[in-house]
Design a protein around this motif. Structure first.
Motif, PDB file in Angstrom:
ATOM      1  N   GLU A 168      27.195 -54.280 -36.679  1.00 19.50           N
ATOM      2  CA  GLU A 168      25.979 -55.083 -36.601  1.00 19.50           C
ATOM      3  C   GLU A 168      25.238 -54.817 -35.298  1.00 19.50           C
ATOM      4  O   GLU A 168      25.845 -54.434 -34.285  1.00 19.50           O
ATOM      5  CB  GLU A 168      26.298 -56.586 -36.657  1.00 19.50           C
ATOM      6  CG  GLU A 168      27.076 -57.032 -37.874  1.00 19.50           C
ATOM      7  CD  GLU A 168      28.551 -57.158 -37.606  1.00 19.50           C
ATOM      8  OE1 GLU A 168      29.220 -57.949 -38.303  1.00 19.50           O
ATOM      9  OE2 GLU A 168      29.055 -56.455 -36.702  1.00 19.50           O
TER      10      GLU A 168
ATOM     11  N   GLY B  24      21.208 -56.138 -33.228  1.00 14.20           N
ATOM     12  CA  GLY B  24      19.960 -56.888 -33.308  1.00 14.20           C
ATOM     13  C   GLY B  24      20.036 -58.336 -32.878  1.00 14.20           C
ATOM     14  O   GLY B  24      19.014 -59.029 -32.850  1.00 14.20           O
TER      15      GLY B  24
ATOM     16  N   ARG C  38      15.627 -59.597 -36.121  1.00 19.43           N
ATOM     17  CA  ARG C  38      16.016 -58.751 -37.251  1.00 19.43           C
ATOM     18  C   ARG C  38      17.380 -58.154 -36.965  1.00 19.43           C
ATOM     19  O   ARG C  38      17.550 -57.397 -36.006  1.00 19.43           O
ATOM     20  CB  ARG C  38      14.999 -57.631 -37.465  1.00 19.43           C
ATOM     21  CG  ARG C  38      15.236 -56.847 -38.739  1.00 19.43           C
ATOM     22  CD  ARG C  38      14.358 -55.622 -38.787  1.00 19.43           C
ATOM     23  NE  ARG C  38      14.299 -55.014 -40.115  1.00 19.43           N
ATOM     24  CZ  ARG C  38      14.132 -53.719 -40.332  1.00 19.43           C
ATOM     25  NH1 ARG C  38      13.986 -52.899 -39.303  1.00 19.43           N
ATOM     26  NH2 ARG C  38      14.074 -53.259 -41.564  1.00 19.43           N
TER      27      ARG C  38
ATOM     28  N   SER D  57      20.653 -55.806 -38.090  1.00 17.33           N
ATOM     29  CA  SER D  57      20.971 -54.617 -38.870  1.00 17.33           C
ATOM     30  C   SER D  57      22.479 -54.491 -39.010  1.00 17.33           C
ATOM     31  O   SER D  57      23.229 -54.917 -38.130  1.00 17.33           O
ATOM     32  CB  SER D  57      20.426 -53.360 -38.190  1.00 17.33           C
ATOM     33  OG  SER D  57      19.027 -53.394 -38.070  1.00 17.33           O
TER      34      SER D  57
ATOM     35  N   ARG E  71      18.043 -53.804 -47.937  1.00 14.57           N
ATOM     36  CA  ARG E  71      18.931 -52.676 -47.625  1.00 14.57           C
ATOM     37  C   ARG E  71      18.175 -51.374 -47.774  1.00 14.57           C
ATOM     38  O   ARG E  71      17.209 -51.269 -48.506  1.00 14.57           O
ATOM     39  CB  ARG E  71      20.180 -52.699 -48.524  1.00 14.57           C
ATOM     40  CG  ARG E  71      20.030 -51.984 -49.886  1.00 14.57           C
ATOM     41  CD  ARG E  71      19.530 -52.912 -50.948  1.00 14.57           C
ATOM     42  NE  ARG E  71      19.618 -52.332 -52.279  1.00 14.57           N
ATOM     43  CZ  ARG E  71      18.576 -51.986 -53.012  1.00 14.57           C
ATOM     44  NH1 ARG E  71      17.351 -52.168 -52.550  1.00 14.57           N
ATOM     45  NH2 ARG E  71      18.735 -51.468 -54.220  1.00 14.57           N
TER      46      ARG E  71
ATOM     47  N   THR F  35      22.343 -48.923 -44.668  1.00 14.83           N
ATOM     48  CA  THR F  35      22.066 -49.991 -43.712  1.00 14.83           C
ATOM     49  C   THR F  35      21.494 -51.209 -44.417  1.00 14.83           C
ATOM     50  O   THR F  35      20.671 -51.071 -45.327  1.00 14.83           O
ATOM     51  CB  THR F  35      21.093 -49.507 -42.628  1.00 14.83           C
ATOM     52  OG1 THR F  35      21.651 -48.357 -41.971  1.00 14.83           O
ATOM     53  CG2 THR F  35      20.848 -50.587 -41.590  1.00 14.83           C
TER      54      THR F  35
ATOM     55  N   PHE G  39      19.781 -55.189 -43.704  1.00 15.81           N
ATOM     56  CA  PHE G  39      19.000 -55.902 -42.701  1.00 15.81           C
ATOM     57  C   PHE G  39      18.941 -57.394 -43.037  1.00 15.81           C
ATOM     58  O   PHE G  39      19.074 -57.781 -44.188  1.00 15.81           O
ATOM     59  CB  PHE G  39      17.574 -55.355 -42.647  1.00 15.81           C
ATOM     60  CG  PHE G  39      17.499 -53.872 -42.414  1.00 15.81           C
ATOM     61  CD1 PHE G  39      17.339 -53.007 -43.486  1.00 15.81           C
ATOM     62  CD2 PHE G  39      17.605 -53.349 -41.142  1.00 15.81           C
ATOM     63  CE1 PHE G  39      17.273 -51.639 -43.295  1.00 15.81           C
ATOM     64  CE2 PHE G  39      17.542 -51.984 -40.931  1.00 15.81           C
ATOM     65  CZ  PHE G  39      17.374 -51.120 -42.012  1.00 15.81           C
TER      66      PHE G  39
ATOM     67  N   GLN H 177      16.089 -60.168 -41.878  1.00 12.87           N
ATOM     68  CA  GLN H 177      14.931 -60.618 -41.118  1.00 12.87           C
ATOM     69  C   GLN H 177      14.974 -62.137 -41.070  1.00 12.87           C
ATOM     70  O   GLN H 177      14.964 -62.794 -42.120  1.00 12.87           O
ATOM     71  CB  GLN H 177      13.639 -60.146 -41.779  1.00 12.87           C
ATOM     72  CG  GLN H 177      12.385 -60.639 -41.097  1.00 12.87           C
ATOM     73  CD  GLN H 177      12.200 -60.059 -39.706  1.00 12.87           C
ATOM     74  OE1 GLN H 177      12.426 -58.874 -39.494  1.00 12.87           O
ATOM     75  NE2 GLN H 177      11.797 -60.900 -38.759  1.00 12.87           N
TER      76      GLN H 177
ATOM     77  N   CYS I 261      28.356 -59.202 -40.658  1.00 11.08           N
ATOM     78  CA  CYS I 261      28.055 -58.388 -41.826  1.00 11.08           C
ATOM     79  C   CYS I 261      29.343 -58.234 -42.634  1.00 11.08           C
ATOM     80  O   CYS I 261      30.432 -58.077 -42.050  1.00 11.08           O
ATOM     81  CB  CYS I 261      27.554 -57.035 -41.342  1.00 11.08           C
ATOM     82  SG  CYS I 261      27.415 -55.765 -42.587  1.00 11.08           S
TER      83      CYS I 261
END
Length: 124
Positions: A6, A8, A19, A21, A72, A78, A80, A82, A96
């Motif tokens: 992970e 961000g 955000r 990731s 994704r 990856t 994401f 938001q 994640c």
């Protein structure tokens, strides 16, 4: 095996955005779904959002609907998250997770792989 990393996280004021990731590596072709969970100090791990890898079906916990968006990028392996209009009570370590089963990963026990987590702190 699958590795998840992970990035961000950080410090943001209430009402702000971040955000996150999650980059997957290893045997990513086995993955069918991924998800975000969060864990605040002294609390259990809580489901935030999930996405299926092929069809892109999304699921959210009620408190984040309309503010968070999970997505994704299959080509980059990856995922994401938001996060908009963040609240102080959403301060937590965000994890994640991924699984080889094509279900909404709404429970930690459904997940096969976990990242190390990224800290999100929302100041009031």
């Amino acid at each position: 095996q699958v590795q998840l990393v992970e990035s961000g996280g950080g410090l943001v004021q209430a009402g702000g955005s971040l955000r996150l990731s999650c980059a997957a590596s290893g045997r990513t072709f086995t993955l069918e779904a991924m998800a975000w969970f969060r864990q605040a100090p002294g609390k259990g791990r809580e489901f935030v959002a999930s996405i299926t890898w092929s069809g892109g079906s999304t699921y959210y916990t009620g408190s984040v609907k309309g503010r968070f968006t999970i997505s994704r990028d299959n080509a980059k392996n990856t995922m994401f998250l938001q996060m908009n209009s963040l609240k102080p009570e959403e301060t937590a370590v965000y994890y994640c997770a991924a699984a080889s089963s094509p279900y909404a990963l709404t429970l930690p026990t459904l997940c096969d792989y976990w990242g190390q987590g990224t800290q999100v702190t929302v100041s009031s």
